[in-house]
Scaffold this motif. Structure first.
Motif, PDB file in Angstrom:
ATOM      1  N   TYR A  24      -3.340   8.609  -0.911  1.00 20.17           N
ATOM      2  CA  TYR A  24      -2.480   8.406   0.249  1.00 20.17           C
ATOM      3  C   TYR A  24      -2.653   7.008   0.824  1.00 20.17           C
ATOM      4  O   TYR A  24      -1.681   6.363   1.190  1.00 20.17           O
ATOM      5  CB  TYR A  24      -2.785   9.442   1.340  1.00 20.17           C
ATOM      6  N   MET A  25      -3.891   6.557   0.908  1.00 18.82           N
ATOM      7  CA  MET A  25      -4.139   5.232   1.461  1.00 18.82           C
ATOM      8  C   MET A  25      -3.487   4.157   0.588  1.00 18.82           C
ATOM      9  O   MET A  25      -2.902   3.206   1.100  1.00 18.82           O
ATOM     10  CB  MET A  25      -5.639   4.971   1.591  1.00 18.82           C
ATOM     11  N   ASN A  26      -3.539   4.328  -0.727  1.00 21.47           N
ATOM     12  CA  ASN A  26      -2.907   3.382  -1.645  1.00 21.47           C
ATOM     13  C   ASN A  26      -1.389   3.389  -1.449  1.00 21.47           C
ATOM     14  O   ASN A  26      -0.761   2.329  -1.375  1.00 21.47           O
ATOM     15  CB  ASN A  26      -3.269   3.723  -3.089  1.00 21.47           C
ATOM     16  N   LEU A  27      -0.795   4.574  -1.339  1.00 17.55           N
ATOM     17  CA  LEU A  27       0.647   4.663  -1.123  1.00 17.55           C
ATOM     18  C   LEU A  27       1.050   4.050   0.214  1.00 17.55           C
ATOM     19  O   LEU A  27       2.080   3.374   0.311  1.00 17.55           O
ATOM     20  CB  LEU A  27       1.110   6.116  -1.203  1.00 17.55           C
ATOM     21  N   LEU A  28       0.259   4.277   1.248  1.00 18.57           N
ATOM     22  CA  LEU A  28       0.570   3.693   2.544  1.00 18.57           C
ATOM     23  C   LEU A  28       0.502   2.172   2.499  1.00 18.57           C
ATOM     24  O   LEU A  28       1.353   1.484   3.063  1.00 18.57           O
ATOM     25  CB  LEU A  28      -0.377   4.238   3.608  1.00 18.57           C
ATOM     26  N   LYS A  29      -0.490   1.635   1.816  1.00 17.23           N
ATOM     27  CA  LYS A  29      -0.595   0.178   1.677  1.00 17.23           C
ATOM     28  C   LYS A  29       0.589  -0.385   0.910  1.00 17.23           C
ATOM     29  O   LYS A  29       1.148  -1.417   1.272  1.00 17.23           O
ATOM     30  CB  LYS A  29      -1.900  -0.194   0.979  1.00 17.23           C
ATOM     31  N   GLN A  30       1.002   0.310  -0.151  1.00 15.11           N
ATOM     32  CA  GLN A  30       2.157  -0.142  -0.927  1.00 15.11           C
ATOM     33  C   GLN A  30       3.410  -0.114  -0.072  1.00 15.11           C
ATOM     34  O   GLN A  30       4.244  -1.032  -0.142  1.00 15.11           O
ATOM     35  CB  GLN A  30       2.346   0.742  -2.162  1.00 15.11           C
ATOM     36  N   THR A  31       3.562   0.921   0.743  1.00 18.19           N
ATOM     37  CA  THR A  31       4.725   1.026   1.617  1.00 18.19           C
ATOM     38  C   THR A  31       4.731  -0.097   2.645  1.00 18.19           C
ATOM     39  O   THR A  31       5.770  -0.720   2.893  1.00 18.19           O
ATOM     40  CB  THR A  31       4.728   2.387   2.337  1.00 18.19           C
ATOM     41  N   GLU A  32       3.571  -0.368   3.235  1.00 19.81           N
ATOM     42  CA  GLU A  32       3.484  -1.459   4.201  1.00 19.81           C
ATOM     43  C   GLU A  32       3.821  -2.793   3.554  1.00 19.81           C
ATOM     44  O   GLU A  32       4.562  -3.599   4.134  1.00 19.81           O
ATOM     45  CB  GLU A  32       2.086  -1.501   4.811  1.00 19.81           C
ATOM     46  N   ASN A  33       3.319  -3.051   2.363  1.00 20.29           N
ATOM     47  CA  ASN A  33       3.627  -4.290   1.652  1.00 20.29           C
ATOM     48  C   ASN A  33       5.109  -4.383   1.327  1.00 20.29           C
ATOM     49  O   ASN A  33       5.728  -5.437   1.468  1.00 20.29           O
ATOM     50  CB  ASN A  33       2.806  -4.405   0.369  1.00 20.29           C
ATOM     51  N   PHE A  34       5.693  -3.288   0.889  1.00 18.16           N
ATOM     52  CA  PHE A  34       7.116  -3.256   0.572  1.00 18.16           C
ATOM     53  C   PHE A  34       7.943  -3.595   1.809  1.00 18.16           C
ATOM     54  O   PHE A  34       8.846  -4.436   1.758  1.00 18.16           O
ATOM     55  CB  PHE A  34       7.504  -1.877   0.033  1.00 18.16           C
ATOM     56  N   MET A  35       7.617  -2.944   2.928  1.00 16.13           N
ATOM     57  CA  MET A  35       8.381  -3.189   4.150  1.00 16.13           C
ATOM     58  C   MET A  35       8.205  -4.630   4.628  1.00 16.13           C
ATOM     59  O   MET A  35       9.159  -5.250   5.075  1.00 16.13           O
ATOM     60  CB  MET A  35       7.952  -2.212   5.249  1.00 16.13           C
ATOM     61  N   ARG A  36       7.011  -5.151   4.519  1.00 11.15           N
ATOM     62  CA  ARG A  36       6.753  -6.539   4.926  1.00 11.15           C
ATOM     63  C   ARG A  36       7.558  -7.500   4.060  1.00 11.15           C
ATOM     64  O   ARG A  36       8.183  -8.429   4.548  1.00 11.15           O
ATOM     65  CB  ARG A  36       5.255  -6.840   4.818  1.00 11.15           C
ATOM     66  N   ASN A  37       7.577  -7.267   2.750  1.00 16.02           N
ATOM     67  CA  ASN A  37       8.322  -8.143   1.838  1.00 16.02           C
ATOM     68  C   ASN A  37       9.822  -7.992   2.003  1.00 16.02           C
ATOM     69  O   ASN A  37      10.558  -8.965   1.845  1.00 16.02           O
ATOM     70  CB  ASN A  37       7.912  -7.857   0.392  1.00 16.02           C
ATOM     71  N   MET A  38      10.302  -6.799   2.304  1.00 15.95           N
ATOM     72  CA  MET A  38      11.732  -6.603   2.523  1.00 15.95           C
ATOM     73  C   MET A  38      12.185  -7.372   3.753  1.00 15.95           C
ATOM     74  O   MET A  38      13.275  -7.926   3.783  1.00 15.95           O
ATOM     75  CB  MET A  38      12.055  -5.117   2.700  1.00 15.95           C
ATOM     76  N   ARG A  39      11.366  -7.431   4.772  1.00  8.37           N
ATOM     77  CA  ARG A  39      11.700  -8.143   5.992  1.00  8.37           C
ATOM     78  C   ARG A  39      11.869  -9.629   5.708  1.00  8.37           C
ATOM     79  O   ARG A  39      12.791 -10.258   6.200  1.00  8.37           O
ATOM     80  CB  ARG A  39      10.590  -7.925   7.018  1.00  8.37           C
ATOM     81  N   PHE A  40      10.983 -10.189   4.886  1.00  8.83           N
ATOM     82  CA  PHE A  40      11.062 -11.611   4.578  1.00  8.83           C
ATOM     83  C   PHE A  40      12.182 -11.924   3.590  1.00  8.83           C
ATOM     84  O   PHE A  40      12.776 -12.989   3.648  1.00  8.83           O
ATOM     85  CB  PHE A  40       9.731 -12.117   4.019  1.00  8.83           C
ATOM     86  N   SER A  41      12.484 -11.016   2.688  1.00  7.53           N
ATOM     87  CA  SER A  41      13.504 -11.321   1.678  1.00  7.53           C
ATOM     88  C   SER A  41      14.916 -11.192   2.227  1.00  7.53           C
ATOM     89  O   SER A  41      15.842 -11.726   1.639  1.00  7.53           O
ATOM     90  CB  SER A  41      13.335 -10.393   0.468  1.00  7.53           C
ATOM     91  N   SER A  42      15.104 -10.505   3.344  1.00 13.98           N
ATOM     92  CA  SER A  42      16.447 -10.337   3.887  1.00 13.98           C
ATOM     93  C   SER A  42      16.840 -11.470   4.820  1.00 13.98           C
ATOM     94  O   SER A  42      17.930 -11.486   5.350  1.00 13.98           O
ATOM     95  CB  SER A  42      16.555  -9.008   4.622  1.00 13.98           C
TER      96      SER A  42
END
Length: 51
Positions: A32-50
């Motif tokens: 779960y902790m790994n999935l949460l970290k991946q989700t946080e990274n994804f959301m952070r990168n989506m914010r910068f790429s848009s």
């Protein structure tokens, strides 16, 4: 900053989605902790790429 209520909701959503797609439920907290970290990274990168 960690929000326990949000993390608990995400954990529950992960359990539901795994079940929907026929995967066994995960009982290892590290997963779960790994999935949460991946989700946080994804959301952070989506914010910068848009921008």
């Amino acid at each position: 900053m960690e929000r326990k209520d949000v993390n608990a909701e995400l954990k529950m959503n992960i359990i539901v989605k795994l079940d929907e797609f026929g995967y066994p439920s995960v009982t290892i907290e590290a997963v779960y902790m790994n999935l949460l970290k991946q989700t946080e990274n994804f959301m952070r990168n989506m914010r910068f790429s848009s921008v």
